[in-house]
Design a protein around this motif. Structure first.
Motif, PDB file in Angstrom:
ATOM      1  N   GLU A   1       1.130  -1.211  -0.166  1.00 55.86           N
ATOM      2  CA  GLU A   1       0.195   0.162   0.165  1.00 55.86           C
ATOM      3  C   GLU A   1       0.739   1.425  -0.004  1.00 55.86           C
ATOM      4  OE1 GLU A   1      -3.873  -1.792   2.325  1.00 55.86           O
ATOM      5  OE2 GLU A   1      -2.453  -0.275   3.121  1.00 55.86           O
ATOM      6  N   ALA A   2       1.951   0.837   0.950  1.00 56.96           N
ATOM      7  CA  ALA A   2       3.108   2.012   0.752  1.00 56.96           C
ATOM      8  C   ALA A   2       3.054   3.075  -0.055  1.00 56.96           C
ATOM      9  CB  ALA A   2       3.889   2.413   1.502  1.00 56.96           C
ATOM     10  N   GLY A   3       3.316   1.296  -1.161  1.00 55.96           N
ATOM     11  CA  GLY A   3       4.098   1.337  -2.315  1.00 55.96           C
ATOM     12  C   GLY A   3       3.139   2.362  -3.781  1.00 55.96           C
ATOM     13  N   GLN A   4       1.954   1.886  -4.089  1.00 55.65           N
ATOM     14  CA  GLN A   4       0.576   2.102  -4.349  1.00 55.65           C
ATOM     15  C   GLN A   4       0.419   4.057  -4.154  1.00 55.65           C
ATOM     16  OE1 GLN A   4      -2.634  -0.274  -3.201  1.00 55.65           O
ATOM     17  NE2 GLN A   4      -2.178  -1.721  -5.058  1.00 55.65           N
ATOM     18  N   VAL A   5       0.465   4.362  -2.774  1.00 57.58           N
ATOM     19  CA  VAL A   5       0.039   6.001  -2.298  1.00 57.58           C
ATOM     20  C   VAL A   5       1.413   6.318  -2.766  1.00 57.58           C
ATOM     21  CG1 VAL A   5      -0.040   7.149  -0.643  1.00 57.58           C
ATOM     22  CG2 VAL A   5      -1.143   5.135  -0.466  1.00 57.58           C
ATOM     23  N   LEU A   6       2.378   5.936  -3.611  1.00 56.64           N
ATOM     24  CA  LEU A   6       3.485   6.537  -3.948  1.00 56.64           C
ATOM     25  C   LEU A   6       3.285   6.437  -5.719  1.00 56.64           C
ATOM     26  CD1 LEU A   6       6.577   5.941  -1.695  1.00 56.64           C
ATOM     27  CD2 LEU A   6       5.387   7.816  -1.472  1.00 56.64           C
ATOM     28  N   GLY A   7       2.737   6.046  -6.051  1.00 54.23           N
ATOM     29  CA  GLY A   7       2.055   6.085  -7.346  1.00 54.23           C
ATOM     30  C   GLY A   7       2.863   4.948  -8.264  1.00 54.23           C
ATOM     31  N   LEU A   8       3.559   3.403  -7.504  1.00 49.59           N
ATOM     32  CA  LEU A   8       4.294   3.091  -7.931  1.00 49.59           C
ATOM     33  C   LEU A   8       3.149   1.784  -8.344  1.00 49.59           C
ATOM     34  CD1 LEU A   8       6.745   2.474  -5.420  1.00 49.59           C
ATOM     35  CD2 LEU A   8       7.047   3.731  -8.022  1.00 49.59           C
TER      36      LEU A   8
ATOM     37  N   GLN B   1       6.275  -2.598  -9.979  1.00 48.34           N
ATOM     38  CA  GLN B   1       7.594  -2.313  -9.753  1.00 48.34           C
ATOM     39  C   GLN B   1       7.779  -1.939  -8.109  1.00 48.34           C
ATOM     40  OE1 GLN B   1       6.491   2.224 -11.114  1.00 48.34           O
ATOM     41  NE2 GLN B   1       7.981   2.077 -12.159  1.00 48.34           N
TER      42      GLN B   1
ATOM     43  N   LEU C   1      11.150  -3.042  -6.524  1.00 46.58           N
ATOM     44  CA  LEU C   1      11.415  -2.634  -5.614  1.00 46.58           C
ATOM     45  C   LEU C   1      11.227  -2.797  -3.882  1.00 46.58           C
ATOM     46  CD1 LEU C   1      10.885   0.035  -7.686  1.00 46.58           C
ATOM     47  CD2 LEU C   1      13.099  -0.955  -7.666  1.00 46.58           C
TER      48      LEU C   1
ATOM     49  N   LEU D   1      -6.613   3.955  -2.533  1.00 52.34           N
ATOM     50  CA  LEU D   1      -6.430   2.408  -1.715  1.00 52.34           C
ATOM     51  C   LEU D   1      -8.439   1.910  -1.236  1.00 52.34           C
ATOM     52  CD1 LEU D   1      -3.768   3.106   1.224  1.00 52.34           C
ATOM     53  CD2 LEU D   1      -3.491   1.718  -1.334  1.00 52.34           C
TER      54      LEU D   1
ATOM     55  N   PHE E   1       1.011   7.078   6.696  1.00 50.40           N
ATOM     56  CA  PHE E   1       0.170   6.278   7.191  1.00 50.40           C
ATOM     57  C   PHE E   1       0.719   6.589   9.139  1.00 50.40           C
ATOM     58  CE2 PHE E   1       0.868   4.178   3.103  1.00 50.40           C
ATOM     59  CZ  PHE E   1      -0.282   3.614   3.165  1.00 50.40           C
TER      60      PHE E   1
ATOM     61  N   ARG F   1       4.969   3.098   7.776  1.00 49.82           N
ATOM     62  CA  ARG F   1       5.869   1.956   6.602  1.00 49.82           C
ATOM     63  C   ARG F   1       6.342   2.554   6.005  1.00 49.82           C
ATOM     64  NH1 ARG F   1      -0.778   0.796   4.858  1.00 49.82           N
ATOM     65  NH2 ARG F   1      -2.065  -0.154   7.417  1.00 49.82           N
TER      66      ARG F   1
ATOM     67  N   PHE G   1      10.184   1.726   4.428  1.00 47.90           N
ATOM     68  CA  PHE G   1      10.378   0.120   3.341  1.00 47.90           C
ATOM     69  C   PHE G   1      12.237  -0.072   4.168  1.00 47.90           C
ATOM     70  CE2 PHE G   1       9.287   2.593  -0.263  1.00 47.90           C
ATOM     71  CZ  PHE G   1       7.620   1.976   0.419  1.00 47.90           C
TER      72      PHE G   1
ATOM     73  N   ALA H   1      10.497   6.550  -4.946  1.00 47.91           N
ATOM     74  CA  ALA H   1       9.076   7.104  -6.320  1.00 47.91           C
ATOM     75  C   ALA H   1       9.399   8.067  -6.865  1.00 47.91           C
ATOM     76  CB  ALA H   1       7.379   7.416  -5.149  1.00 47.91           C
TER      77      ALA H   1
ATOM     78  N   ARG I   1       9.183  11.539   2.722  1.00 51.44           N
ATOM     79  CA  ARG I   1       8.656  10.729   1.470  1.00 51.44           C
ATOM     80  C   ARG I   1       7.162  11.448   0.705  1.00 51.44           C
ATOM     81  NH1 ARG I   1       7.585   4.244   2.667  1.00 51.44           N
ATOM     82  NH2 ARG I   1       5.912   5.099   3.209  1.00 51.44           N
TER      83      ARG I   1
ATOM     84  N   LEU J   1       7.071  14.308  -3.367  1.00 56.52           N
ATOM     85  CA  LEU J   1       6.722  14.521  -4.707  1.00 56.52           C
ATOM     86  C   LEU J   1       5.642  15.769  -4.882  1.00 56.52           C
ATOM     87  CD1 LEU J   1       5.056  10.444  -4.833  1.00 56.52           C
ATOM     88  CD2 LEU J   1       6.921  11.181  -6.381  1.00 56.52           C
TER      89      LEU J   1
END
Lengths: 220, 240
Positions: A123-130, A134, A138, B54, B75, B79, B81, B93, B141, B145
């Motif tokens: 979900e963190a990746g989705q929110v970042l637009g990946l 990816q 990643l 989401l 969050f 979260r 990485f 990103a 993070r 963007l």
């Protein structure tokens, strides 16, 4: 005693055969292990993210190839497939059988690893637009691979050990060369030497797995 | 009047047969901080998850003030990485989603980290950071963007009072730089101190946003006064 089981003269004469056999064992092992990884990764991804019908097929494959003995599979590939017009060399048959089984185990190990990565990471990746791939490449796979290095190494050890089964389809691997040298010399020293070579080859890997598991255990 | 950054209209979300919220309208303005309070399970987190995509709304639509503007979400559990360094968390990103070069991404990443007071921590792994520091990296993070809207889910739940004050300062800086902020929280004190407007999400409805003085007064709607007196009895009436 030493004369019988560790006859240096015999060993010296048998060494070229053993070295050839060792080289073939290493080639067979390495190729089967790498193909097993690639196949296992593909199976794990299809099993988790593929279309529904493919997931069922993957499940079936993984269960079937974990259930069937490698030796049986190898003999079927080498002796039975020619009847349907598929004649493979001893080396190709051994690679096919070993990689087929290894990929099933690898798929199971990787699936568990991927599922152990928290959903929140995706979900963190989705929110970042990946994008999906990816996120997988990643974020998910690097974390999953770290978790499964010990079982993956353990499985690779098993593949390397199982290469000895290839001697039953007359592949001149380490074990086969050793038995031939034994017959030639009427002395078991080459067999003892082969056993020691397997030990020297695999013992460090087994120790490595133990260390990795210890480290991971502490890290959790 | 500042410009609209995000507008949510007619939003409805149900889980199974139970409606979480319905007919919900919400507008966020550039440079302003709106805080949504509400009891546990009222759908505050789901609302945020719907806004960033989401989860999908059953009905209603989200429109952004500027088409294509970015939305960030921090969050509750951050979260980060864990396999990446602080700077790689912030630039991932940019490099892979936005096509920045390694150098440009690193430059922007360092700026984002500096903005939340995390300059010099680029090489550290998330595991080596404190909870408050991890939250700052998570904010950086999202900031990297350049989002027009930044959403926070329970941002004070892992913070002691001192760090909560630090977070308030970071949010104030972001708002003054023109970002629209939305936090959902249980923390009445934090909400009163740092938001310009407060609203209550309860029983599937969102009250009209009010300034803190009005929200905590007898002029507030009955449902708000009810919530403040019954649903949060363990909280002292917060002082400004």
């Amino acid at each position: 005693m030493l004369e019988t089981f560790f006859n240096l003269e015999v060993l010296l004469r048998a060494w070229p055969l053993l070295a050839e056999g060792l080289w073939l064992t290493l080639k067979l092992g390495a190729l089967s292990i790498v193909l097993g990884w690639l196949g296992g990764l593909a199976l794990a991804l299809l099993g988790l993210y593929g279309p529904r019908y493919l997931r069922g097929v993957v499940r079936l494959y993984v269960d079937a190839f974990r259930a069937v003995p490698v030796l049986v599979l190898l003999i079927v590939v080498y002796y039975a497939l020619p009847f349907v017009g598929l004649s493979l060399s001893a080396f190709a048959s051994a690679v096919l059988a070993l990689a087929a089984v290894s990929s099933a185990y690898t798929a199971e190990i990787l699936r568990a690893g991927i599922e152990a990565v928290p959903r929140g990471q995706v979900e963190a990746g989705q929110v970042l637009g990946l994008k999906f791939w990816q996120i997988l490449r990643l974020i998910v796979l690097p974390q999953a691979l770290r978790l499964v290095i010990p079982p993956l190494t353990g499985n690779s050890i098993n593949v390397l050990k199982d290469t000895a089964l290839a001697s039953v389809v007359a592949l001149p691997d380490l074990l086969k060369q050793a038995t031939q040298a034994q017959a030639l010399e009427a002395n078991p020293s080459p067999l003892i030497a082969a056993a020691l070579i397997y030990l020297v080859l695999l013992l460090p890997l087994v120790a490595l797995v133990r260390r990795l598991e210890g480290r991971l255990g502490k890290g959790l | 009047m500042s410009s609209v950054a995000l507008r949510l209209t007619g939003a409805q979300k149900a889980f199974g047969a139970e409606a979480l919220f319905s007919d919900l309208d919400l507008t966020l303005y550039a440079g302003r901080h709106l805080c949504i309070l509400g009891p546990s399970g009222a759908g505050k987190s789901s609302l945020l998850r719907c806004l960033v995509g989401l989860e999908t709304l059953d009905q209603g639509s989200v429109t952004l003030g500027e088409p294509g503007a970015a939305l960030g979400l921090v969050f509750q559990d951050f979260r980060l990485f864990p396999h990446l360094s602080t700077i790689d968390n912030v630039t991932l990103a940019l490099r892979h989603g936005q096509g920045f070069s390694v150098e440009d991404a690193a430059q922007r990443g360092r700026e984002a980290l500096a903005r939340v007071g995390m300059a010099g921590q680029e090489a550290k792994a998330p595991g080596a950071l404190s909870g408050g520091q991890r939250q700052r990296v998570a904010i950086a993070r999202a900031l990297a963007l350049s989002p027009a809207v930044l959403l926070f889910d329970e941002p004070t739940s892992a913070l002691d009072p001192e760090r909560t004050a630090g977070l308030g300062a970071v949010l104030a800086e972001l708002a003054s730089a023109g970002m629209a902020l939305l936090t959902v929280t249980h923390d009445l004190t934090f909400a009163r101190r740092s938001a310009q407007e407060l609203a209550l999400l309860a029983h599937g409805r969102l009250t009209a946003p009010l300034p803190p003085e009005a929200f905590f007064s007898t002029a507030a709607p009955e449902v708000v006064q009810d919530f403040l007196s019954h649903d949060a009895p363990h909280k002292e009436a917060p002082s400004l």
